[in-house]
Design a protein around this motif. Sequence first.
Motif, PDB file in Angstrom:
ATOM      1  N   ASP A 178     -31.801 108.181  64.248  1.00 48.53           N
ATOM      2  CA  ASP A 178     -32.436 109.376  63.691  1.00 48.53           C
ATOM      3  C   ASP A 178     -33.854 109.574  64.223  1.00 48.53           C
ATOM      4  O   ASP A 178     -34.540 108.614  64.584  1.00 48.53           O
ATOM      5  CB  ASP A 178     -32.448 109.300  62.159  1.00 48.53           C
ATOM      6  CG  ASP A 178     -33.293 108.149  61.658  1.00 48.53           C
ATOM      7  OD1 ASP A 178     -34.392 108.416  61.131  1.00 48.53           O
ATOM      8  OD2 ASP A 178     -32.879 106.979  61.812  1.00 48.53           O
ATOM      9  N   ALA A 179     -34.287 110.818  64.260  1.00 49.75           N
ATOM     10  CA  ALA A 179     -35.598 111.170  64.817  1.00 49.75           C
ATOM     11  C   ALA A 179     -36.739 110.516  64.047  1.00 49.75           C
ATOM     12  O   ALA A 179     -37.704 110.031  64.650  1.00 49.75           O
ATOM     13  CB  ALA A 179     -35.768 112.686  64.851  1.00 49.75           C
ATOM     14  N   ALA A 180     -36.656 110.463  62.727  1.00 49.12           N
ATOM     15  CA  ALA A 180     -37.729 109.856  61.935  1.00 49.12           C
ATOM     16  C   ALA A 180     -37.845 108.372  62.250  1.00 49.12           C
ATOM     17  O   ALA A 180     -38.957 107.839  62.390  1.00 49.12           O
ATOM     18  CB  ALA A 180     -37.478 110.070  60.444  1.00 49.12           C
ATOM     19  N   GLY A 181     -36.731 107.680  62.375  1.00 51.39           N
ATOM     20  CA  GLY A 181     -36.744 106.263  62.719  1.00 51.39           C
ATOM     21  C   GLY A 181     -37.289 106.015  64.114  1.00 51.39           C
ATOM     22  O   GLY A 181     -38.030 105.061  64.354  1.00 51.39           O
ATOM     23  N   LYS A 182     -36.938 106.906  65.048  1.00 54.96           N
ATOM     24  CA  LYS A 182     -37.465 106.785  66.408  1.00 54.96           C
ATOM     25  C   LYS A 182     -38.978 106.977  66.417  1.00 54.96           C
ATOM     26  O   LYS A 182     -39.701 106.247  67.094  1.00 54.96           O
ATOM     27  CB  LYS A 182     -36.810 107.805  67.339  1.00 54.96           C
ATOM     28  CG  LYS A 182     -35.372 107.501  67.696  1.00 54.96           C
ATOM     29  CD  LYS A 182     -34.875 108.571  68.652  1.00 54.96           C
ATOM     30  CE  LYS A 182     -33.434 108.415  69.015  1.00 54.96           C
ATOM     31  NZ  LYS A 182     -32.995 109.436  69.995  1.00 54.96           N
ATOM     32  N   ARG A 183     -39.457 107.945  65.654  1.00 52.23           N
ATOM     33  CA  ARG A 183     -40.905 108.172  65.580  1.00 52.23           C
ATOM     34  C   ARG A 183     -41.612 106.950  64.987  1.00 52.23           C
ATOM     35  O   ARG A 183     -42.676 106.557  65.450  1.00 52.23           O
ATOM     36  CB  ARG A 183     -41.201 109.419  64.753  1.00 52.23           C
ATOM     37  CG  ARG A 183     -41.064 110.699  65.515  1.00 52.23           C
ATOM     38  CD  ARG A 183     -41.617 111.898  64.736  1.00 52.23           C
ATOM     39  NE  ARG A 183     -41.649 113.045  65.605  1.00 52.23           N
ATOM     40  CZ  ARG A 183     -40.599 113.822  65.865  1.00 52.23           C
ATOM     41  NH1 ARG A 183     -39.432 113.572  65.292  1.00 52.23           N
ATOM     42  NH2 ARG A 183     -40.702 114.850  66.696  1.00 52.23           N
TER      43      ARG A 183
ATOM     44  N   ALA B 118     -40.602 103.866  65.213  1.00 50.00           N
ATOM     45  CA  ALA B 118     -40.576 102.843  66.265  1.00 50.00           C
ATOM     46  C   ALA B 118     -41.629 103.136  67.336  1.00 50.00           C
ATOM     47  O   ALA B 118     -42.369 102.234  67.748  1.00 50.00           O
ATOM     48  CB  ALA B 118     -39.184 102.780  66.895  1.00 50.00           C
ATOM     49  N   LEU B 119     -41.716 104.369  67.783  1.00 53.40           N
ATOM     50  CA  LEU B 119     -42.692 104.739  68.803  1.00 53.40           C
ATOM     51  C   LEU B 119     -44.122 104.566  68.293  1.00 53.40           C
ATOM     52  O   LEU B 119     -45.001 104.125  69.032  1.00 53.40           O
ATOM     53  CB  LEU B 119     -42.453 106.172  69.278  1.00 53.40           C
ATOM     54  CG  LEU B 119     -41.150 106.394  70.046  1.00 53.40           C
ATOM     55  CD1 LEU B 119     -40.876 107.885  70.227  1.00 53.40           C
ATOM     56  CD2 LEU B 119     -41.165 105.669  71.377  1.00 53.40           C
ATOM     57  N   THR B 120     -44.343 104.874  67.036  1.00 51.89           N
ATOM     58  CA  THR B 120     -45.660 104.674  66.428  1.00 51.89           C
ATOM     59  C   THR B 120     -46.018 103.190  66.420  1.00 51.89           C
ATOM     60  O   THR B 120     -47.156 102.811  66.748  1.00 51.89           O
ATOM     61  CB  THR B 120     -45.689 105.251  65.004  1.00 51.89           C
ATOM     62  OG1 THR B 120     -45.459 106.672  65.084  1.00 51.89           O
ATOM     63  CG2 THR B 120     -47.017 104.982  64.309  1.00 51.89           C
ATOM     64  N   ALA B 121     -45.054 102.330  66.083  1.00 51.61           N
ATOM     65  CA  ALA B 121     -45.297 100.882  66.078  1.00 51.61           C
ATOM     66  C   ALA B 121     -45.594 100.374  67.486  1.00 51.61           C
ATOM     67  O   ALA B 121     -46.501  99.554  67.679  1.00 51.61           O
ATOM     68  CB  ALA B 121     -44.088 100.150  65.490  1.00 51.61           C
TER      69      ALA B 121
ATOM     70  N   ALA C  97     -34.481 104.008  70.755  1.00 54.79           N
ATOM     71  CA  ALA C  97     -35.362 103.069  70.070  1.00 54.79           C
ATOM     72  C   ALA C  97     -34.515 101.976  69.436  1.00 54.79           C
ATOM     73  O   ALA C  97     -33.381 102.214  69.004  1.00 54.79           O
ATOM     74  CB  ALA C  97     -36.201 103.783  69.018  1.00 54.79           C
ATOM     75  N   ILE C  98     -35.097 100.785  69.400  1.00 54.51           N
ATOM     76  CA  ILE C  98     -34.400  99.605  68.881  1.00 54.51           C
ATOM     77  C   ILE C  98     -35.292  98.949  67.843  1.00 54.51           C
ATOM     78  O   ILE C  98     -36.508  98.812  68.041  1.00 54.51           O
ATOM     79  CB  ILE C  98     -34.123  98.602  70.022  1.00 54.51           C
ATOM     80  CG1 ILE C  98     -33.264  99.246  71.099  1.00 54.51           C
ATOM     81  CG2 ILE C  98     -33.481  97.316  69.478  1.00 54.51           C
ATOM     82  CD1 ILE C  98     -33.279  98.503  72.430  1.00 54.51           C
ATOM     83  N   ARG C  99     -34.687  98.535  66.746  1.00 48.09           N
ATOM     84  CA  ARG C  99     -35.385  97.767  65.708  1.00 48.09           C
ATOM     85  C   ARG C  99     -34.729  96.399  65.644  1.00 48.09           C
ATOM     86  O   ARG C  99     -33.512  96.299  65.522  1.00 48.09           O
ATOM     87  CB  ARG C  99     -35.270  98.448  64.359  1.00 48.09           C
ATOM     88  CG  ARG C  99     -35.969  97.696  63.226  1.00 48.09           C
ATOM     89  CD  ARG C  99     -35.750  98.409  61.881  1.00 48.09           C
ATOM     90  NE  ARG C  99     -36.740  98.018  60.901  1.00 48.09           N
ATOM     91  CZ  ARG C  99     -36.616  96.971  60.091  1.00 48.09           C
ATOM     92  NH1 ARG C  99     -35.539  96.218  60.146  1.00 48.09           N
ATOM     93  NH2 ARG C  99     -37.571  96.683  59.225  1.00 48.09           N
TER      94      ARG C  99
END
Length: 152
Positions: A105-110, A112-115, A137-139
């Motif tokens: 999802d876009a919110a999760g990707k954001r 991750a990118l913020t981190a 993005a990967i968590r």
Amino acid sequence: MRRTEREVTDRAQIDDIIRRCQVCHLGLVDEGVPYVVPLSFGYDGQALYFHCAPQGRKLDLIRRQSRVAFEFSIMERLLEAPEACHWGVRYQSVMGTGTAQIIEDAAGKRQALTAVMAQYSQRAFAFPDAAVERTAAIRVSIETITGKQSAR
């Protein structure tokens, strides 16, 4: 750990080592063969975050096997000596294992990118929708973690 006097157990110290690193080595498994890739990363104290192209070997391997390993290291300085066998290194390192999840999802990707950006900069960033859409993005949820350092 064999050399228990070198073990770092204080989580704040482990977090400090990670925050001072520039690269995370992520270990995956490709049909029983180890595959390690150096990556830029983000860290929030509970998980690691990575970004990459939406297709590629990392994502294929995570889809097949979500269990991963990771490693961080800092070589503080080389310790020279008259004889080769007495040389050494002043270092700190962190290793661990976890479970990788591809963020869809876009919110999760954001997040991750913020981190990831927070690891390298104190600035706040905006991520355009088109860039988020074309980025994977990967968590990695951290399950085990240990630190080690040379004798001080």
